[in-house]
Structure formats: C-alpha cells, structure tokens
Design a protein around this motif. Structure first.
Motif, PDB file in Angstrom:
ATOM      1  N   ILE A  13      52.004  95.536  46.260  1.00  0.00           N
ATOM      2  CA  ILE A  13      53.473  95.593  46.226  1.00  0.00           C
ATOM      3  C   ILE A  13      54.063  94.310  45.631  1.00  0.00           C
ATOM      4  CG2 ILE A  13      55.569  95.895  47.587  1.00  0.00           C
ATOM      5  CD1 ILE A  13      53.822  98.358  47.616  1.00  0.00           C
ATOM      6  N   ILE A  14      53.798  93.182  46.268  1.00  0.00           N
ATOM      7  CA  ILE A  14      54.467  91.934  45.881  1.00  0.00           C
ATOM      8  C   ILE A  14      54.062  91.475  44.482  1.00  0.00           C
ATOM      9  CG2 ILE A  14      54.711  89.484  46.431  1.00  0.00           C
ATOM     10  CD1 ILE A  14      54.570  90.230  49.361  1.00  0.00           C
ATOM     11  N   ILE A  15      52.768  91.415  44.206  1.00  0.00           N
ATOM     12  CA  ILE A  15      52.304  90.927  42.901  1.00  0.00           C
ATOM     13  C   ILE A  15      52.787  91.817  41.755  1.00  0.00           C
ATOM     14  CG2 ILE A  15      50.265  90.535  41.458  1.00  0.00           C
ATOM     15  CD1 ILE A  15      50.691  88.296  43.391  1.00  0.00           C
ATOM     16  N   PRO A  16      52.502  93.129  41.744  1.00  0.00           N
ATOM     17  CA  PRO A  16      52.911  93.948  40.591  1.00  0.00           C
ATOM     18  C   PRO A  16      54.410  94.067  40.413  1.00  0.00           C
ATOM     19  CG  PRO A  16      51.959  95.321  42.318  1.00  0.00           C
ATOM     20  CD  PRO A  16      51.696  93.917  42.707  1.00  0.00           C
ATOM     21  N   PHE A  17      55.157  94.223  41.506  1.00  0.00           N
ATOM     22  CA  PHE A  17      56.594  94.439  41.345  1.00  0.00           C
ATOM     23  C   PHE A  17      57.343  93.126  41.101  1.00  0.00           C
ATOM     24  CE2 PHE A  17      55.207  98.283  43.586  1.00  0.00           C
ATOM     25  CZ  PHE A  17      55.682  99.225  42.679  1.00  0.00           C
ATOM     26  N   SER A  18      56.805  92.012  41.579  1.00  0.00           N
ATOM     27  CA  SER A  18      57.379  90.716  41.223  1.00  0.00           C
ATOM     28  C   SER A  18      57.165  90.448  39.733  1.00  0.00           C
ATOM     29  CB  SER A  18      56.735  89.597  42.053  1.00  0.00           C
ATOM     30  OG  SER A  18      57.050  89.735  43.413  1.00  0.00           O
ATOM     31  N   PHE A  19      55.981  90.796  39.251  1.00  0.00           N
ATOM     32  CA  PHE A  19      55.713  90.658  37.814  1.00  0.00           C
ATOM     33  C   PHE A  19      56.715  91.468  36.997  1.00  0.00           C
ATOM     34  CE2 PHE A  19      53.989  92.923  34.157  1.00  0.00           C
ATOM     35  CZ  PHE A  19      53.711  91.861  33.301  1.00  0.00           C
ATOM     36  N   GLY A  20      56.895  92.746  37.375  1.00  0.00           N
ATOM     37  CA  GLY A  20      57.820  93.597  36.629  1.00  0.00           C
ATOM     38  C   GLY A  20      59.241  93.062  36.660  1.00  0.00           C
ATOM     39  N   LEU A  21      59.688  92.597  37.816  1.00  0.00           N
ATOM     40  CA  LEU A  21      61.044  92.074  37.951  1.00  0.00           C
ATOM     41  C   LEU A  21      61.245  90.828  37.084  1.00  0.00           C
ATOM     42  CD1 LEU A  21      63.800  92.166  39.375  1.00  0.00           C
ATOM     43  CD2 LEU A  21      62.802  90.804  41.209  1.00  0.00           C
ATOM     44  N   ILE A  22      60.302  89.889  37.149  1.00  0.00           N
ATOM     45  CA  ILE A  22      60.421  88.644  36.372  1.00  0.00           C
ATOM     46  C   ILE A  22      60.344  88.940  34.882  1.00  0.00           C
ATOM     47  CG2 ILE A  22      59.309  86.432  35.863  1.00  0.00           C
ATOM     48  CD1 ILE A  22      58.385  86.375  38.792  1.00  0.00           C
ATOM     49  N   TYR A  23      59.382  89.757  34.484  1.00  0.00           N
ATOM     50  CA  TYR A  23      59.188  90.045  33.057  1.00  0.00           C
ATOM     51  C   TYR A  23      60.426  90.731  32.468  1.00  0.00           C
ATOM     52  CZ  TYR A  23      56.456  91.028  28.852  1.00  0.00           C
ATOM     53  OH  TYR A  23      55.990  91.054  27.555  1.00  0.00           O
ATOM     54  N   LEU A  24      60.919  91.768  33.142  1.00  0.00           N
ATOM     55  CA  LEU A  24      62.066  92.513  32.625  1.00  0.00           C
ATOM     56  C   LEU A  24      63.340  91.674  32.642  1.00  0.00           C
ATOM     57  CD1 LEU A  24      61.452  96.027  34.224  1.00  0.00           C
ATOM     58  CD2 LEU A  24      61.038  95.329  31.863  1.00  0.00           C
ATOM     59  N   THR A  25      63.478  90.801  33.634  1.00  0.00           N
ATOM     60  CA  THR A  25      64.645  89.924  33.691  1.00  0.00           C
ATOM     61  C   THR A  25      64.638  88.936  32.528  1.00  0.00           C
ATOM     62  OG1 THR A  25      64.749  90.077  36.112  1.00  0.00           O
ATOM     63  CG2 THR A  25      65.885  88.216  35.080  1.00  0.00           C
ATOM     64  N   LEU A  26      63.488  88.318  32.269  1.00  0.00           N
ATOM     65  CA  LEU A  26      63.388  87.372  31.153  1.00  0.00           C
ATOM     66  C   LEU A  26      63.589  88.070  29.818  1.00  0.00           C
ATOM     67  CD1 LEU A  26      60.394  85.139  32.312  1.00  0.00           C
ATOM     68  CD2 LEU A  26      62.834  84.570  32.309  1.00  0.00           C
ATOM     69  N   ASP A  27      63.055  89.278  29.697  1.00  0.00           N
ATOM     70  CA  ASP A  27      63.260  90.043  28.453  1.00  0.00           C
ATOM     71  C   ASP A  27      64.735  90.367  28.252  1.00  0.00           C
ATOM     72  OD1 ASP A  27      61.939  91.889  26.250  1.00  0.00           O
ATOM     73  OD2 ASP A  27      63.424  93.121  27.301  1.00  0.00           O
ATOM     74  N   SER A  28      65.429  90.710  29.331  1.00  0.00           N
ATOM     75  CA  SER A  28      66.866  90.996  29.225  1.00  0.00           C
ATOM     76  C   SER A  28      67.643  89.751  28.815  1.00  0.00           C
ATOM     77  CB  SER A  28      67.392  91.526  30.565  1.00  0.00           C
ATOM     78  OG  SER A  28      66.763  92.736  30.916  1.00  0.00           O
ATOM     79  N   LEU A  29      67.262  88.583  29.347  1.00  0.00           N
ATOM     80  CA  LEU A  29      67.916  87.327  28.966  1.00  0.00           C
ATOM     81  C   LEU A  29      67.679  87.004  27.494  1.00  0.00           C
ATOM     82  CD1 LEU A  29      67.172  85.102  32.089  1.00  0.00           C
ATOM     83  CD2 LEU A  29      69.384  86.071  31.414  1.00  0.00           C
ATOM     84  N   VAL A  30      66.445  87.240  27.033  1.00  0.00           N
ATOM     85  CA  VAL A  30      66.125  87.000  25.618  1.00  0.00           C
ATOM     86  C   VAL A  30      66.998  87.874  24.728  1.00  0.00           C
ATOM     87  CG1 VAL A  30      64.356  87.369  23.856  1.00  0.00           C
ATOM     88  CG2 VAL A  30      63.772  86.188  25.976  1.00  0.00           C
ATOM     89  N   CYS A  31      67.131  89.158  25.082  1.00  0.00           N
ATOM     90  CA  CYS A  31      67.931  90.079  24.272  1.00  0.00           C
ATOM     91  C   CYS A  31      69.427  89.775  24.385  1.00  0.00           C
ATOM     92  CB  CYS A  31      67.654  91.524  24.685  1.00  0.00           C
ATOM     93  SG  CYS A  31      65.992  92.080  24.261  1.00  0.00           S
ATOM     94  N   LEU A  32      69.847  89.190  25.507  1.00  0.00           N
ATOM     95  CA  LEU A  32      71.246  88.808  25.665  1.00  0.00           C
ATOM     96  C   LEU A  32      71.581  87.604  24.796  1.00  0.00           C
ATOM     97  CD1 LEU A  32      73.894  89.302  27.249  1.00  0.00           C
ATOM     98  CD2 LEU A  32      73.048  87.688  28.964  1.00  0.00           C
ATOM     99  N   ILE A  33      70.651  86.650  24.732  1.00  0.00           N
ATOM    100  CA  ILE A  33      70.878  85.441  23.937  1.00  0.00           C
ATOM    101  C   ILE A  33      70.690  85.716  22.450  1.00  0.00           C
ATOM    102  CG2 ILE A  33      70.038  83.095  23.499  1.00  0.00           C
ATOM    103  CD1 ILE A  33      69.223  83.007  26.471  1.00  0.00           C
ATOM    104  N   GLY A  34      69.662  86.498  22.123  1.00  0.00           N
ATOM    105  CA  GLY A  34      69.377  86.818  20.717  1.00  0.00           C
ATOM    106  C   GLY A  34      69.706  88.263  20.405  1.00  0.00           C
ATOM    107  N   PRO A  35      70.854  88.573  19.842  1.00  0.00           N
ATOM    108  CA  PRO A  35      71.254  89.962  19.563  1.00  0.00           C
ATOM    109  C   PRO A  35      70.288  90.708  18.652  1.00  0.00           C
ATOM    110  CG  PRO A  35      73.104  88.444  19.303  1.00  0.00           C
ATOM    111  CD  PRO A  35      71.885  87.603  19.455  1.00  0.00           C
ATOM    112  N   ALA A  36      69.539  89.975  17.810  1.00  0.00           N
ATOM    113  CA  ALA A  36      68.585  90.625  16.911  1.00  0.00           C
ATOM    114  C   ALA A  36      67.462  91.303  17.669  1.00  0.00           C
ATOM    115  CB  ALA A  36      68.012  89.598  15.936  1.00  0.00           C
TER     116      ALA A  36
END
Length: 289
Positions: free
Chosen positions: A115-138
């Motif tokens: 539970i903790i390891i896989p879903f923490s990974f998914g949360l962190i990864y998707l959050t960072l990806d969303s920040l990247v796409c927010l900062i870089g519109p391309a």
C-alpha cells in the motif's frame, strides 16, 4: 482481540519502526524512481537544447512508458529489498525475536510493501509530472489528466461490438487496477519470503513457468470441450451467416464475461489477492531459523 494477538499501541510502535527501516533500506531507490518525471524531462530537454539549440518536451507516450516501467520496477524490487533479509538466518532470527505478534508483523509488512510504497510512488510521480507540465506548457497534458480522462476515444471505433462498449469502458477505469497493483506487490513479497537468493529473478521465472504450464494444461481442455461449437461457428462464418447474437447463443458464458468485465476482474483479483495474503501469512508463520 486479545493483546497477545493485536495490541494497537504496540502495533503503532512496531509499524513506525518498520517504516523507518523501509525508508533506510529503500528510500534512495524510491526517490530516484519517484523523481524520474522531473529528471528525465530536464535531461531530455537539455540534450536537444545542446544538440539542436531548441528545447523539446518529452512526448506523452514516452512519459507514460517511463511511468509504467518505473512503477513496475518499484513494485517488483521493493519487497525483496524490504523483507528479503528475513530468509537469512541471523537477520531472520532477530526478526522472530521482536516482541510483537506475527499478525502485527504481517499487517505492517503488507501495509508498507503493498500500500504505502506503491501508492506513495504514484502520488509523488504524478504530482511532479503535473508540476512539470504546469511550468512547461510544451509538455502538454499531465499524466494525471491522461490517466483519469473520462473515456478513451478508441472505444467508439468498435461498431461491431457496440453492446459491449460500456463493459470495455468500465475496465479502463484507473480505480479498477488498484487491486492489480496490490497483487503484483504481494506476488513479489511472497517470492521474497520463499527464495533464499535471487529473489526477484526467481519469482519472475516462477511466474513465467506457472503461466506456461497453465496454458499448456487448459488450452487443450478448452479446445476439446468447445470443439463442436468452434466447428459450427467456422461453418457459419464460411456461409457469411454468423451474427453477434448467434455467437452469444453458442457461447453464453463468454458473452456474460464480456458484458461484465469489471465484475469478473474485481472478483478474480480479490480471490487471487486473498490467496496470496494467505500464503504470505502461512510463510511468515512457518518462518523458522
């Protein structure tokens, strides 16, 4: 339940200790894979910036592939890293001597690795990806938007199977695959507790052998059992008289499965996960040094 089996205060203390050990043993690897959304995006852009003078964003397909590969790597590798040492005589004996019930150790083990390891990974990864796409519109749509969009468009391009469209759409709901994530982690947790060495590799090899064996066993049985119906369907196809309704009448069980894919998937995954939990508990109970 009695304090000898499950004591919440004792469990909380043990769980915190177990979680700290998990961070110590797997924390760096976890951070490396969890932050690949940022590091690979930067490396990709810098590579093209230095070679062509222009910044190019990673395509969505490449980002999805990287997320899937990273996630599978974490699911497959973390159980052996976290609990593979329990098969070692010295460390396994120390684990058995901890003054906590086996149920509490079992619950802590499953919570952390599945539970903790896989879903923490998914949360962190998707959050960072969303920040990247927010900062870089391309960058385009974030992975979160891609994964949780309402309906995949390709389903509407299957006119001959229109009666199954809702069923197909239901199995593409991301929430439906949470139990599959837990299942993968449980498989490799069980392998980590069974094998002495090369735990991840031996678990993968065992899964391949089991899959091939089941196919070799059940394919001839299914072929023999359905031979007459397959022959009838082949004759109908040669006469161009076959219809979807006729196929449903010949194969009612498979038709029901196609109409209820989400239910079948959930029930089968729940059954398999229950069996895996039982085998993990059984292995932990019989662990001796």
């Amino acid at each position: 339940m009695g304090s000898n089996v499950l004591n919440m205060n004792r469990f909380r203390r043990y769980f915190r200790s177990d979680l700290r050990a998990a961070v110590s043993n797997y924390g760096i690897t976890f951070l490396v894979f969890s932050t690949l959304a940022v590091t690979t995006y930067l490396l990709h852009g810098l590579f093209f910036l230095t070679t062509s003078g222009e910044w190019y964003a990673m395509s969505s397909s490449l980002r999805i592939a990287l997320f899937v590969i990273s996630g599978l790597t974490v699911l497959i590798s973390s159980p052996a890293k976290l609990y593979g040492h329990l098969t070692d005589r010295r460390e396994g004996s120390a684990f058995l001597m901890v003054p906590v019930s086996r149920l509490e150790k079992f619950v802590s083990m499953v919570l952390i690795s599945c539970i903790i390891i896989p879903f923490s990974f998914g949360l962190i990864y998707l959050t960072l990806d969303s920040l990247v796409c927010l900062i870089g519109p391309a960058c385009g749509d974030s992975l979160f938007q891609i994964i949780f969009k309402s309906s995949p468009s390709f389903i509407n391009t299957i006119p001959d199977l229109h009666i199954y469209k809702e069923s197909f759409r239901s199995i593409l709901t991301p929430w439906l695959y949470f139990d599959d994530i837990i299942q993968i982690a449980l498989l490799f947790l069980l392998g980590a507790l069974i094998f002495k060495k090369s735990k991840t590799g031996k678990t993968l090899g065992s899964l391949i052998i089991i899959s091939i064996s089941l196919n070799l066993l059940f394919t001839p049985i299914m072929s023999l059992a359905m031979f007459d119906k397959f022959r009838m369907m082949a004759e109908m196809m040669s006469d161009a008289n076959i219809t979807l309704e006729a196929i449903e009448q010949m194969f009612p069980f498979f038709s029901w499965i196609l109409r209820n894919l989400a239910i079948v998937d959930t029930l089968s995954d729940t059954l398999v996960n229950g069996l895996l939990l039982f085998f993990v508990w059984l292995r932990l109970k019989k662990l001796k040094h």
